[in-house]
Design an enzyme around this catalytic site. Structure first.
Site, PDB file in Angstrom:
ATOM      1  N   LYS A 135       2.040 -16.521  10.242  1.00 28.84           N
ATOM      2  CA  LYS A 135       1.216 -17.360  10.919  1.00 28.84           C
ATOM      3  C   LYS A 135       2.216 -18.635  11.808  1.00 28.84           C
ATOM      4  O   LYS A 135       1.899 -18.870  12.833  1.00 28.84           O
ATOM      5  CB  LYS A 135       0.285 -18.148   9.772  1.00 28.84           C
ATOM      6  N   GLU A 156      -2.494  -8.299  -1.570  1.00 25.52           N
ATOM      7  CA  GLU A 156      -2.484  -9.717  -1.511  1.00 25.52           C
ATOM      8  C   GLU A 156      -2.509 -10.384  -2.760  1.00 25.52           C
ATOM      9  O   GLU A 156      -1.731 -11.456  -2.719  1.00 25.52           O
ATOM     10  CB  GLU A 156      -3.578 -10.282  -0.636  1.00 25.52           C
ATOM     11  N   LYS A 206     -13.093 -20.092   4.667  1.00 27.41           N
ATOM     12  CA  LYS A 206     -12.868 -20.881   3.556  1.00 27.41           C
ATOM     13  C   LYS A 206     -12.252 -22.165   3.838  1.00 27.41           C
ATOM     14  O   LYS A 206     -12.563 -23.382   3.672  1.00 27.41           O
ATOM     15  CB  LYS A 206     -12.041 -20.295   2.533  1.00 27.41           C
ATOM     16  N   GLU A 237      -7.705 -17.005  14.154  1.00 23.17           N
ATOM     17  CA  GLU A 237      -8.579 -15.886  14.545  1.00 23.17           C
ATOM     18  C   GLU A 237     -10.105 -16.374  14.582  1.00 23.17           C
ATOM     19  O   GLU A 237     -10.737 -16.162  15.563  1.00 23.17           O
ATOM     20  CB  GLU A 237      -8.455 -14.573  13.778  1.00 23.17           C
ATOM     21  N   HIS A 246      -9.015  16.652   5.548  1.00 26.36           N
ATOM     22  CA  HIS A 246      -8.555  17.446   6.725  1.00 26.36           C
ATOM     23  C   HIS A 246      -7.372  16.745   7.625  1.00 26.36           C
ATOM     24  O   HIS A 246      -7.419  16.759   8.853  1.00 26.36           O
ATOM     25  CB  HIS A 246      -9.844  17.879   7.655  1.00 26.36           C
ATOM     26  N   GLY A 269     -10.154 -16.264  -1.401  1.00 30.45           N
ATOM     27  CA  GLY A 269     -10.787 -15.836  -0.102  1.00 30.45           C
ATOM     28  C   GLY A 269     -11.136 -14.472  -0.489  1.00 30.45           C
ATOM     29  O   GLY A 269     -12.073 -13.730  -0.268  1.00 30.45           O
ATOM     30  N   ARG A 270     -10.193 -13.475  -1.042  1.00 33.30           N
ATOM     31  CA  ARG A 270     -10.355 -11.935  -1.263  1.00 33.30           C
ATOM     32  C   ARG A 270     -11.381 -11.840  -2.559  1.00 33.30           C
ATOM     33  O   ARG A 270     -11.770 -10.702  -2.753  1.00 33.30           O
ATOM     34  CB  ARG A 270      -9.129 -11.114  -1.358  1.00 33.30           C
TER      35      ARG A 270
HETATM   36  O1  F6P Z   1      -4.049 -15.277   5.918  1.00 32.52           O
HETATM   37  C1  F6P Z   1      -4.586 -14.818   4.749  1.00 32.52           C
HETATM   38  C2  F6P Z   1      -5.807 -15.670   4.192  1.00 32.52           C
HETATM   39  O2  F6P Z   1      -5.694 -16.962   3.694  1.00 32.52           O
HETATM   40  C3  F6P Z   1      -6.702 -14.708   3.294  1.00 32.52           C
HETATM   41  O3  F6P Z   1      -6.267 -14.987   2.113  1.00 32.52           O
HETATM   42  C4  F6P Z   1      -7.929 -15.000   3.465  1.00 32.52           C
HETATM   43  O4  F6P Z   1      -8.984 -14.243   3.102  1.00 32.52           O
HETATM   44  C5  F6P Z   1      -7.990 -15.220   5.216  1.00 32.52           C
HETATM   45  O5  F6P Z   1      -6.684 -15.603   5.411  1.00 32.52           O
HETATM   46  C6  F6P Z   1      -8.971 -15.831   5.639  1.00 32.52           C
HETATM   47  O6  F6P Z   1      -8.829 -17.150   5.424  1.00 32.52           O
HETATM   48  P1  F6P Z   1     -10.257 -18.304   5.735  1.00 32.52           P
HETATM   49  O7  F6P Z   1     -11.459 -17.594   4.970  1.00 32.52           O
HETATM   50  O8  F6P Z   1      -9.739 -19.617   5.260  1.00 32.52           O
HETATM   51  O9  F6P Z   1     -10.308 -18.236   7.008  1.00 32.52           O
END
Ligand code: F6P
Length: 526
Positions: free
Chosen positions: A492, A332, A188, A194, A363, A246-247
Site C-alpha cells: 500500500k 490473511e 472499517k 480503492e 474439468h 475486517g475479514r
Molecule cells: O488491506 C487489507 C485490509 O485491511 C483487510 O484486512 C480489510 O478487510 C480490507 O483491507 C478493507 O479494509 P477497510 O474495510 O478498512 O476498507
C-alpha cells in the site's frame, strides 16, 4: 510439541488410507456431527494415535484457555491491542460479553436494530439497485453470502464493486439507474484507497446525471469522523468497534447489503446459525469439536506432511465465492512468519488456500489433483438437497460427483487395473504397457467432506463460523496472531509513492531498474 505427531507420521510409510477401512466403524469413528452438519475426515491418514497426539498438541498450545479468552473479550489481538469479538455480533441471546468490564451487547443489539431499520427503509423505498462499495473483508463476506443465498433474495438488485480498476464500477453502473440506486460504502477504516476512489466515482456519476447524492449513501465504518468528512451524516453511518476484524465482519454492519437482499429475518437466521456453531465450539471437548478437528486435519497435512496447499471444493454453485472468501480468512489470518512473541516462526505458516466449485473444477484442474506429483488435500462441501426441487436429478448428479471424487482420490487405480481395462479394449504388448502407465491413479490422497442439509441462511452461518474457528485453532497452535495483517502494508505504501511516478509528476529515479522499465512501458501507451 510436534514430536509425537511427527514420529507417528513417519510410521505411516506406504499405508493406504483405504486399508484403514478394514475397521468397519472407521467412517463413524472419524466423523463428527455438529449443528446439523456432518464432517467426515475418515478419508485421511488419521488414526486413533495420530488424532490423540494432535489433540494433545492443541491442549498444550492452550486452545481451550485461548478460546475462553476470545469469547470473554480479552485483547488476544496483541499486536493491535484489541479484543476479537465477531462472536458477539451473533450472540443473539447469549447474555453479556465484557470488554474491560463493560458489556458490549446492548450496543451490538442496538446496531442490529439500526441495520434492520436502514435495510427495511431501502427495501421499502423505490430503490431498484444497491451497490456495495468495499474491498477485502468489506466485500468478500457480504458478496459471498449474497451469492450463496440468492434463493432468499426478495429485495432490490445488489451489486458489489471492489477493484480500483475502473472497469469494475463502470460495468456495474452501466446496469443501474442513477435515480433509483443506493450506494453502501463499506470500509472499517474509511481510508482504503480503492473504496474511497470508487465511492467518489459513484458520487460523480450521480452528479453527472443531475441527481443529488443526498440520502443516497450509507456508510458502514468504525470511523464515523472520516465518513462525516466525506459527506455521510451520522444517521446514515452504521458503526462497529475495533474488535471486529475486517475479514470477520459480515455479521455486523458490513453485512448490510446481504440484509437488504434477504431481509432482516433471514439475516437473523444467518446469525443464529453462526451462534449455534459458536456454542458447539465453545462447549465441545477438543476431540469432538468440529472446528478443532478441521484445524487438526489441516495442520497435519500442512505442518506434518508438508502439503503446502489445500483445495476448497464446494459442490454447491452458490458457494462459488467461498474459496475467495476463505483465501482472505485463512491466508490473511494465518499467513504470518513471526510468532506472537516476535520470534521467527519455527514451523510453516498456514497453507495456500484455493478452489472452485465442483463440478467445474473437475474439468479443469482435477487432473493435477489426481495424477500430479504433489498431494493436494481436498476439502469437499456438499448440500444433501438443493433449492431446485424440480431439478432433483441435477442435485443427484452433483452429490454423486462429489462422492466419486473423494473415493477416486483415496482408491486410485493400480497398474494392474489399468492393464485390465486396456486389455478388454484389445491392447497388448508394449503399447498396452505404455498406455496403461498414463491411466494409473496413485490414490491415497486425503480429503474431508462436509455435508449439510440445504444451503439456508442458518446453514451458511454455521459453515462460515466453522471456518472462522478453524482459523483460530490453527493460529493458536502455530503460536501466531491471526487477527492482524501487517503484511498488506508495504504494498500500500509503495503504491502511494508510485502513483505520481505513473502519472509522470515525479521521476522514477531511485526506483529499481525493473520498476523503471515497467513505468516507461506504461507511459508509452497511456
Ligand atoms: O488491506 C487489507 C485490509 O485491511 C483487510 O484486512 C480489510 O478487510 C480490507 O483491507 C478493507 O479494509 P477497510 O474495510 O478498512 O476498507
Amino acid at each position: 510439541m510436534w514430536n509425537d505427531v511427527r514420529q507417528l507420521a513417519d510410521r505411516i510409510g506406504t499405508r493406504r488410507i483405504e486399508d484403514l477401512f478394514d475397521n468397519a466403524n472407521r467412517a463413524q469413528e472419524f466423523s463428527l456431527h455438529a449443528a446439523g452438519m456432518l464432517l467426515d475426515y475418515s478419508k485421511t491418514q488419521f488414526d486413533d494415535q495420530i488424532r490423540a497426539a494432535l489433540v494433545a498438541v492443541a491442549q498444550q498450545a492452550g486452545v481451550e484457555s485461548r478460546r475462553e479468552e476470545m469469547f470473554g473479550g480479552a485483547r488476544i489481538n496483541e499486536t493491535e491491542g484489541r479484543a476479537v469479538l465477531h462472536t458477539a455480533l451473533r450472540n443473539l441471546d447469549g447474555g453479556p460479553v465484557l470488554v474491560d468490564d463493560a458489556d458490549v451487547m446492548p450496543a451490538v443489539m442496538e446496531t442490529l436494530k439500526r441495520m434492520e431499520a436502514v435495510a427495511d427503509g431501502i427495501r421499502a423505498s423505490d430503490a431498484t439497485d444497491v451497490v456495495n462499495i468495499g474491498i477485502g473483508g468489506s466485500d468478500l463476506g457480504p458478496k459471498m453470502a449474497t451469492i450463496a443465498l440468492s434463493p432468499y433474495h426478495d429485495g432490490p438488485r445488489c451489486h458489489f464493486v471492489s477493484n480500483v480498476d475502473g472497469a469494475d464500477i463502470s460495468d456495474v453502473l452501466r446496469r443501474c439507474d442513477p435515480a433509483t440506486t443506493v450506494f453502501i460504502v463499506a470500509s472499517k477504516t474509511f481510508t482504503t484507497i480503492e473504496t474511497m476512489n470508487n465511492a467518489q466515482t459513484a458520487k460523480d456519476w450521480l452528479a453527472h446525471h443531475g441527481v443529488s447524492d443526498e440520502g443516497r449513501f450509507v456508510a458502514l465504518s468504525s470511523n464515523a469522523e472520516k465518513a462525516a468528512e466525506w459527506g455521510i451524516p451520522g444517521e446514515k453511518v452504521l458503526g462497529f468497534e475495533d474488535w471486529v476484524g475486517g475479514r470477520y465482519s459480515v455479521w455486523g454492519p458490513i453485512g448490510l447489503t446481504l440484509m437488504v437482499a434477504i431481509g432482516a429475518e433471514a439475516f437473523r437466521a444467518f446469525l443464529r446459525g453462526a451462534q449455534e456453531m459458536d456454542r458447539h465450539f465453545r462447549a465441545a471437548p477438543l476431540h469432538q469439536n468440529m472446528p478443532v478437528l478441521l484445524a487438526l486435519v489441516g495442520l497435519f497435512h500442512n505442518q506434518v506432511l508438508g502439503h503446502a496447499t489445500r483445495a476448497v471444493l464446494p459442490y454447491d454453485n452458490r458457494l462459488a465465492r467461498l474459496p475467495a472468501y476463505l483465501q482472505q480468512l485463512e491466508m490473511e489470518s494465518n499467513g504470518k512468519g513471526v510468532s506472537m512473541d516476535g520470534q521467527p516462526l519455527e514451523v510453516s505458516s498456514g497453507p495456500v488456500v484455493w478452489g472452485e466449485p465442483g463440478t467445474n473444477g473437475q474439468h479443469a484442474f482435477y487432473q493435477l489433483i489426481h495424477q500430479g506429483t504433489r498431494t493436494v488435500p481436498c476439502e469437499f462441501l456438499v448440500g444433501a438437497a438443493g433449492h431446485e426441487g424440480d431439478l432433483r436429478h441435477h442435485q443427484d448428479l452433483l452429490v454423486a460427483n462429489c462422492l466419486a471424487q473423494s473415493e477416486a482420490l483415496m482408491k486410485g487405480r493400480s497398474m494392474d487395473e489399468a492393464r485390465e481395462i486396456l486389455r478388454a479394449k484389445g491392447l497388448e504388448g508394449a503399447e498396452l504397457e505404455r498406455q496403461a502407465a498414463h491411466r494409473v491413479f496413485p490414490g491415497n490422497r486425503p480429503s474431508t467432506t462436509l455435508v449439510y442439509p440445504l444451503l439456508t441462511p442458518e446453514v451458511l452461518g454455521r459453515i462460515i463460523a466453522l471456518y472462522e474457528h478453524r482459523v483460530f485453532v490453527e493460529g493458536v497452535i502455530l503460536g501466531i496472531n491471526s487477527y492482524d495483517q501487517w503484511g498488506v502494508e508495504l504494498g500500500k505504501e509503495l503504491a502511494t509513492s508510485l502513483g505520481p511516478v505513473v502519472t509522470g509528476e515525479v521521476s522514477s529515479e531511485g526506483k529499481d531498474g525493473s520498476t523503471r522499465q515497467l513505468v516507461e512501458y506504461v507511459k508509452l501507451y497511456r
